[in-house]
Design an enzyme around this catalytic site. Sequence first.
Site, PDB file in Angstrom:
ATOM      1  N   GLU A  59       5.170  -0.919  -8.385  1.00  0.00           N
ATOM      2  CA  GLU A  59       3.820  -0.602  -8.834  1.00  0.00           C
ATOM      3  C   GLU A  59       2.903  -1.730  -8.362  1.00  0.00           C
ATOM      4  OE1 GLU A  59       3.756  -0.420 -13.050  1.00  0.00           O
ATOM      5  OE2 GLU A  59       5.450   0.959 -13.198  1.00  0.00           O
ATOM      6  N   ASP A  70      -3.240  -5.150 -20.520  1.00  0.00           N
ATOM      7  CA  ASP A  70      -2.595  -6.284 -19.857  1.00  0.00           C
ATOM      8  C   ASP A  70      -2.521  -7.489 -20.786  1.00  0.00           C
ATOM      9  OD1 ASP A  70      -2.534  -4.673 -17.656  1.00  0.00           O
ATOM     10  OD2 ASP A  70      -4.224  -5.635 -16.655  1.00  0.00           O
TER      11      ASP A  70
END
Length: 265
Positions: A49, A60
Site C-alpha cells: 500500500e 494515522d
Amino acid sequence: MTTLKDVFAKAKAENRAALIGYLPAGFPTKEGAIKAATAMVEAGCDVIEIGLPYSDPLMDGPTIQDAVHLALSNGTRIADVMRTVEGVAASGAATLVMTYWNPIDRYGAARFAQDLASAGGCGTITPDLTPEESEPWRQASADAGIDTVFLVAPSSTPERIKAVTDCCTGFVYAASLMGITGARDTVNAAAEGLVARTREHTDLPVCVGLGIGTGRQAAEVAGYADGVIVGSAYIRRLLDAPDEAAGLAAVSELGRELAEGVRRP
C-alpha cells in the site's frame, strides 16, 4: 500487473495469509520510498500500500504522521505517488494507493483512476469514503480496471458490514480496533470476531490491519484472516535508522520475520 486475485490465490495455495505492507510515497525520500518498498517485497510482502501523503490525517497514528510530514516536506505530490506506484509495481507486488478522498476529488476521480492503472496500480483503499458517497469512485475505478477496498470496524453493525462489503472488490480491510494506526503489544481480541462477522456477508478475502508489528502477532492474525497488514512497524524501522542502508536492512529483517509469521502450520 499483479492483481489482488492473483495474490490471494497464491497465498491460499501456499497455506498462508498474504502479507501486506504500507509505506507513504516520498518517505524517507522520493527514491528511498521505492527502495524501501522493494526491500519489503523482496523480504516477503505480497501487496504494498503506497500512502498518499495528506496534511489532515484521520486515522494515522504518530509514527505514520511523522513519516507523512517528512514526505510532504520533501515536496511529494500526486505525480510522485504515481511514480512510486510504477516503481514498486515493477517489483512484482500488487500495488495499491491508500488515500483519503479529498486528494482524489481535487485531482478528478476518473483521471486518478486512469493514471493509477497506467502506473501499474491495482486499486485503492479509501478509509474516509462512505458507501453512500462511493458510487462515482467505484464506477471510475471499474472503468479503469482497478479494485476498491473499504474498511469495516469492530463497531460496524451487520447492516453496515454488508453495505461496506458490497462496495469492495479485491479484499475487505478489517480494522482491528477503534482508533488510530500504530504497532501495539497485542492484537485487539475483537479482530477475530470482526473477520467472522464480515465473512457472513462476502466471499472476498478479509485482511486485518492496525496494531500488528511482530511475527508473533502476524501468526496470530494469519490463523483467522486472509491477509495481515503492517505499516507503522516498517516505518518505525526507517525512522530509527541512522542512514538509508541501515533502514533497508532493518525493513528487510522485519519483513522476513513477518513473512515467516503468516505461514500457517
